[in-house]
Write a protein that holds these residues in place. Structure first.
Motif, short mmCIF file in Angstrom:
data_model
loop_
_atom_site.label_atom_id
_atom_site.label_comp_id
_atom_site.label_asym_id
_atom_site.label_seq_id
_atom_site.Cartn_x
_atom_site.Cartn_y
_atom_site.Cartn_z
N LYS A 2 0.87 -1.17 0.00
CA LYS A 2 0.00 0.00 0.00
C LYS A 2 0.91 1.22 0.00
O LYS A 2 1.61 1.49 0.98
N LEU A 3 0.89 1.97 -1.08
CA LEU A 3 1.77 3.11 -1.25
C LEU A 3 0.96 4.39 -1.13
O LEU A 3 -0.16 4.49 -1.62
N ILE A 4 1.55 5.38 -0.48
CA ILE A 4 0.78 6.52 0.02
C ILE A 4 1.55 7.81 -0.21
O ILE A 4 2.79 7.84 -0.16
N GLY A 150 -1.64 -0.06 -9.85
CA GLY A 150 -2.41 -0.38 -8.66
C GLY A 150 -3.78 0.25 -8.71
O GLY A 150 -4.19 0.86 -9.71
N TYR A 151 -4.48 0.13 -7.57
CA TYR A 151 -5.87 0.54 -7.47
C TYR A 151 -6.08 1.37 -6.21
O TYR A 151 -5.39 1.17 -5.20
N ALA A 152 -7.07 2.27 -6.26
CA ALA A 152 -7.39 3.10 -5.10
C ALA A 152 -8.87 3.46 -5.12
O ALA A 152 -9.56 3.29 -6.13
N LEU A 186 -3.21 0.32 -3.58
CA LEU A 186 -2.88 -1.10 -3.40
C LEU A 186 -2.27 -1.59 -4.70
O LEU A 186 -2.89 -1.47 -5.77
N THR A 187 -1.04 -2.10 -4.64
CA THR A 187 -0.35 -2.48 -5.87
C THR A 187 -1.08 -3.64 -6.56
O THR A 187 -1.71 -4.48 -5.92
N ASP A 266 -15.77 2.39 0.08
CA ASP A 266 -15.16 1.17 0.62
C ASP A 266 -14.97 0.17 -0.51
O ASP A 266 -15.94 -0.25 -1.14
N LEU A 267 -13.72 -0.18 -0.77
CA LEU A 267 -13.41 -1.16 -1.81
C LEU A 267 -12.75 -2.40 -1.23
O LEU A 267 -11.85 -3.00 -1.84
N GLY A 268 -13.21 -2.81 -0.06
CA GLY A 268 -12.73 -4.05 0.54
C GLY A 268 -11.23 -4.02 0.75
O GLY A 268 -10.70 -3.14 1.44
N PRO A 269 -10.48 -4.97 0.14
CA PRO A 269 -9.04 -5.04 0.37
C PRO A 269 -8.26 -3.84 -0.15
O PRO A 269 -7.14 -3.59 0.27
N VAL A 270 -8.86 -3.08 -1.07
CA VAL A 270 -8.17 -1.89 -1.59
C VAL A 270 -8.10 -0.81 -0.51
O VAL A 270 -7.10 -0.08 -0.41
#
Length: 283
Positions: A2-4, A150-152, A186-187, A266-270
């Motif tokens: 998880k990159l921020i 990745g996804y966000a 999330l990568t 809310d995207l669960g694991p993302v």
């Protein structure tokens, strides 16, 4: 991973979200931003660096920035879920509906969305954002996911009356501080099949939208291929992939965001993007 992107002690930085907080990555490999790290294809180097490292900063001690604070392009897809298409009364189309957002209209996790003074029709739109890793033009659908970093979570906050002044969406999608993007990326290697991801939007804890990414009319592969045909995608570019049915503007009575509200995507694991709402007059 998880990159921020965030601000600490007045300085914009980037890092990895880990158990209990953040590991700072600014300067690793000579790069200063997450967009630069994506362009330099540093995923393996970052993973090696993080091995065995504990959090250095608490989330409470930073200000979250949009995942990519400085994308060259933010491309948004409209009417991309069947339920949303039905509630808007729009016809079937052969190609995706694409409009643009300006990067400076976006805020990070926990930052306040601003309801414009000129409208009381400020609407929540939860979406999955795709962050481009490897750029290119004319990307074939069967190779498209290879270009995803990745996804966000994305909240395409929409000022409905301004959106519908004409057939162009741009004015209603670009008021200052109207959209949320976060809390992190999330990568792509952490997501085996994006179609299994859930998407839920809540306003003050009440579920407004609920679907899965399998419900997309135009899947991610098609969106990436289509967008890369008319423009060259670059590392760090963002494609917001559309919102499910249940938008406040189409409810009876309508439900809009206003000062004191809390919007969640809310995207669960993302992850879960949370933004309070304030009024422009409160600034």
């Amino acid at each position: 991973m998880k990159l921020i992107s965030y601000v600490h002690l007045g300085e914009a930085r980037f890092g990895a979200a880990v158990e209990g907080g953040i590991v700072d990555l600014t300067g690793l490999g000579g790069v200063e931003t997450l967009r630069e790290a994506i362009a330099a294809d540093m995923a393996e180097e970052i993973a090696d660096y993080l091995e065995g490292r504990a959090a250095e900063l608490s989330f409470s001690n930073v200000t979250f920035l949009p995942v990519i604070p400085d994308p060259a392009k933010v491309l948004c897809i409209g009417v991309n879920y069947a339920e949303h298409k039905a509630e808007t009364g729009r016809p079937d189309v052969e190609h995706p509906t694409v409009f643009t957002r300006f990067a400076d209209t976006l805020l990070g996790h926990r930052q306040p969305l601003v309801k414009p003074h000129f409208s009381n029709r400020f609407d929540l739109e939860g979406e999955l954002a795709v962050i481009v890793g490897r750029g290119g033009r004319n990307i074939p659908e069967d190779r498209a996911l290879e270009h995803v970093a990745g996804y966000a979570c994305f909240n395409d906050g929409s000022v409905r009356d301004w959106q519908r002044h004409t057939g162009q969406f741009t004015p209603g999608k670009n008021f200052p501080a109207s959209g949320g993007f976060g809390p992190w990326m999330l990568t792509a290697d952490e997501v085996e099949d994006y179609r299994t991801l859930p998407i839920t939007s809540r306003l003050n804890g009440k579920v407004m939208q609920e679907a899965t990414l399998a419900d997309l009319i135009f899947p991610l592969e098609r969106l990436i291929a289509y967008c890369s045909t008319f423009t060259a995608l670059a590392p760090g570019d963002v494609i917001a992939t559309g919102t499910p049915g249940g938008v406040g503007d189409k409810r009876v009575p309508p439900v809009y965001m206003g000062p004191g509200d809390l919007a969640e995507v809310d995207l669960g694991p993302v992850g879960t993007l949370v933004n309070p709402v304030i009024g422009e007059d409160d600034l």
